[in-house]
Design a protein around this motif. Structure first.
Motif, mmCIF file in Angstrom:
data_model
loop_
_atom_site.group_PDB
_atom_site.id
_atom_site.type_symbol
_atom_site.label_atom_id
_atom_site.label_comp_id
_atom_site.label_asym_id
_atom_site.label_seq_id
_atom_site.Cartn_x
_atom_site.Cartn_y
_atom_site.Cartn_z
ATOM 1 N N SER A 1 0.811 -1.223 0.000
ATOM 2 C CA SER A 1 0.000 0.000 0.000
ATOM 3 C C SER A 1 0.845 1.273 0.000
ATOM 4 O O SER A 1 0.356 2.338 -0.355
ATOM 5 N N ARG A 2 2.128 1.168 0.352
ATOM 6 C CA ARG A 2 2.968 2.374 0.421
ATOM 7 C C ARG A 2 4.030 2.455 -0.666
ATOM 8 O O ARG A 2 4.636 3.497 -0.858
ATOM 9 N N LEU A 3 4.269 1.370 -1.395
ATOM 10 C CA LEU A 3 5.291 1.363 -2.449
ATOM 11 C C LEU A 3 4.651 1.170 -3.820
ATOM 12 O O LEU A 3 3.720 0.365 -3.964
ATOM 13 N N SER A 4 5.149 1.870 -4.816
ATOM 14 C CA SER A 4 4.696 1.601 -6.183
ATOM 15 C C SER A 4 5.155 0.183 -6.542
ATOM 16 O O SER A 4 6.021 -0.397 -5.871
ATOM 17 N N GLY A 5 4.615 -0.357 -7.605
ATOM 18 C CA GLY A 5 5.033 -1.689 -8.036
ATOM 19 C C GLY A 5 6.517 -1.761 -8.334
ATOM 20 O O GLY A 5 7.198 -2.713 -7.954
ATOM 21 N N LEU A 6 7.043 -0.743 -9.015
ATOM 22 C CA LEU A 6 8.470 -0.705 -9.318
ATOM 23 C C LEU A 6 9.297 -0.641 -8.034
ATOM 24 O O LEU A 6 10.262 -1.391 -7.857
ATOM 25 N N GLU A 7 8.909 0.246 -7.102
ATOM 26 C CA GLU A 7 9.624 0.359 -5.828
ATOM 27 C C GLU A 7 9.570 -0.961 -5.055
ATOM 28 O O GLU A 7 10.582 -1.398 -4.484
ATOM 29 N N PHE A 8 8.402 -1.590 -5.033
ATOM 30 C CA PHE A 8 8.237 -2.863 -4.326
ATOM 31 C C PHE A 8 9.197 -3.918 -4.875
ATOM 32 O O PHE A 8 9.910 -4.577 -4.118
ATOM 33 N N LEU A 9 9.231 -4.067 -6.193
ATOM 34 C CA LEU A 9 10.105 -5.081 -6.798
ATOM 35 C C LEU A 9 11.581 -4.716 -6.642
ATOM 36 O O LEU A 9 12.431 -5.597 -6.469
ATOM 37 N N GLN A 10 11.906 -3.427 -6.683
ATOM 38 C CA GLN A 10 13.292 -3.005 -6.434
ATOM 39 C C GLN A 10 13.700 -3.318 -5.000
ATOM 40 O O GLN A 10 14.824 -3.774 -4.755
ATOM 41 N N GLU A 11 12.812 -3.075 -4.055
ATOM 42 C CA GLU A 11 13.090 -3.400 -2.651
ATOM 43 C C GLU A 11 13.251 -4.916 -2.476
ATOM 44 O O GLU A 11 14.085 -5.369 -1.704
ATOM 45 N N MET A 12 12.464 -5.675 -3.219
ATOM 46 C CA MET A 12 12.564 -7.132 -3.158
ATOM 47 C C MET A 12 13.914 -7.607 -3.700
ATOM 48 O O MET A 12 14.591 -8.411 -3.065
ATOM 49 N N THR A 13 14.330 -7.078 -4.845
ATOM 50 C CA THR A 13 15.614 -7.517 -5.424
ATOM 51 C C THR A 13 16.796 -7.072 -4.554
ATOM 52 O O THR A 13 17.832 -7.724 -4.548
ATOM 53 N N ALA A 14 16.627 -5.978 -3.803
ATOM 54 C CA ALA A 14 17.683 -5.517 -2.897
ATOM 55 C C ALA A 14 17.681 -6.280 -1.575
ATOM 56 O O ALA A 14 18.571 -6.086 -0.752
ATOM 57 N N GLY A 15 16.663 -7.114 -1.356
ATOM 58 C CA GLY A 15 16.598 -7.907 -0.134
ATOM 59 C C GLY A 15 15.937 -7.216 1.037
ATOM 60 O O GLY A 15 15.937 -7.740 2.146
ATOM 61 N N ARG A 16 15.355 -6.034 0.809
ATOM 62 C CA ARG A 16 14.700 -5.304 1.897
ATOM 63 C C ARG A 16 13.233 -5.693 2.052
ATOM 64 O O ARG A 16 12.619 -5.405 3.079
ATOM 65 N N VAL A 17 12.655 -6.310 1.037
ATOM 66 C CA VAL A 17 11.319 -6.895 1.082
ATOM 67 C C VAL A 17 11.504 -8.362 0.711
ATOM 68 O O VAL A 17 12.212 -8.667 -0.259
ATOM 69 N N PRO A 18 10.922 -9.293 1.474
ATOM 70 C CA PRO A 18 11.121 -10.711 1.172
ATOM 71 C C PRO A 18 10.544 -11.116 -0.187
ATOM 72 O O PRO A 18 9.510 -10.606 -0.614
ATOM 73 N N SER A 19 11.234 -12.023 -0.844
ATOM 74 C CA SER A 19 10.741 -12.592 -2.107
ATOM 75 C C SER A 19 9.544 -13.487 -1.809
ATOM 76 O O SER A 19 9.431 -14.048 -0.713
ATOM 77 N N PRO A 20 8.661 -13.679 -2.781
ATOM 78 C CA PRO A 20 7.511 -14.558 -2.556
ATOM 79 C C PRO A 20 7.961 -16.023 -2.460
ATOM 80 O O PRO A 20 9.003 -16.398 -3.009
ATOM 81 N N PRO A 21 7.189 -16.858 -1.774
ATOM 82 C CA PRO A 21 7.557 -18.262 -1.626
ATOM 83 C C PRO A 21 7.806 -18.991 -2.951
ATOM 84 O O PRO A 21 8.638 -19.894 -3.006
ATOM 85 N N ILE A 22 7.149 -18.600 -4.026
ATOM 86 C CA ILE A 22 7.356 -19.280 -5.314
ATOM 87 C C ILE A 22 8.809 -19.174 -5.766
ATOM 88 O O ILE A 22 9.326 -20.058 -6.443
ATOM 89 N N SER A 23 9.489 -18.103 -5.372
ATOM 90 C CA SER A 23 10.895 -17.926 -5.750
ATOM 91 C C SER A 23 11.776 -19.042 -5.207
ATOM 92 O O SER A 23 12.651 -19.555 -5.902
ATOM 93 N N SER A 24 11.547 -19.426 -3.961
ATOM 94 C CA SER A 24 12.349 -20.513 -3.392
ATOM 95 C C SER A 24 11.818 -21.876 -3.815
ATOM 96 O O SER A 24 12.591 -22.819 -3.989
ATOM 97 N N THR A 25 10.511 -21.982 -4.020
ATOM 98 C CA THR A 25 9.941 -23.255 -4.465
ATOM 99 C C THR A 25 10.530 -23.662 -5.806
ATOM 100 O O THR A 25 10.929 -24.806 -6.009
ATOM 101 N N LEU A 26 10.583 -22.715 -6.749
ATOM 102 C CA LEU A 26 11.133 -23.017 -8.078
ATOM 103 C C LEU A 26 12.627 -22.755 -8.162
ATOM 104 O O LEU A 26 13.258 -23.119 -9.142
#
Length: 170
Positions: free
Chosen positions: A27-52
């Motif tokens: 709710s506070r990050l744009s989609g681009l910001e959210f995914l950038q935070e995820m790739t930087a490790g500041r937001v956890p990756s979704p479980p599918i990332s580790s499953t696959l």
């Protein structure tokens, strides 16, 4: 009846972080910001990332690349990577590319995924990469395409997808 592990049997373990942690930031990050935070490790990756076992994930506006090292646990009975794994890569690249275009508080879900498998993908055959790009983006729907490529840039599969865009309750 219990089964014992034979010398040829393999095991695999994977871990993930509670997805609610990442969802709380939508709710506070744009989609681009959210995914950038995820790739930087500041937001956890979704479980599918580790499953696959995604190997790498890169983001830029309107474009996402997901990489995978095909392994035995991706195989179907014929010894090639299961079509569902390939479809999951294509869907991830398409949908996340759309996500990069969305403002904070906005979500999406795939409406369809049209796939075409062109070549077999084999475990141990080298890293593959799936590049998703946005084709159109409106207020209610968006379309995207994805190309799955081998290390020599040969096209292995491709897809198009439509996504429904909607507000996320915050």
């Amino acid at each position: 009846m219990t089964q014992t592990q034979t010398p040829a049997e393999r095991t695999r373990e994977h871990r993930w972080v509670d997805p609610a942690i990442a969802l709380a930031s939508l709710s506070r990050l744009s989609g681009l910001e959210f995914l950038q935070e995820m790739t930087a490790g500041r937001v956890p990756s979704p479980p599918i990332s580790s499953t696959l076992d995604f190997a790498d994930f890169t983001v830029e506006p309107g474009r996402v690349t997901v990489e995978l090292d095909p392994a035995e646990f991706h195989m179907n009975p014929l010894g090639t990577v299961h079509g569902g794994v390939i479809a999951a890569l294509l869907d991830t690249a398409c949908a996340c590319a759309v996500h990069t275009t969305l403002p904070a508080g906005t979500g999406y879900t795939s409406l369809d995924l049209n796939t075409r498998f062109l070549r077999p993908v084999r475990a141990g055959g080298g890293r593959i990469r799936c590049v998703g790009t946005v084709l159109t983006s409106g207020s209610r729907t968006a379309t995207a395409q994805a190309h799955l490529l081998d290390a020599g840039d040969r096209l292995l599969a491709h897809a198009t997808s439509s996504c429904l865009i909607f507000p996320i309750a915050g």
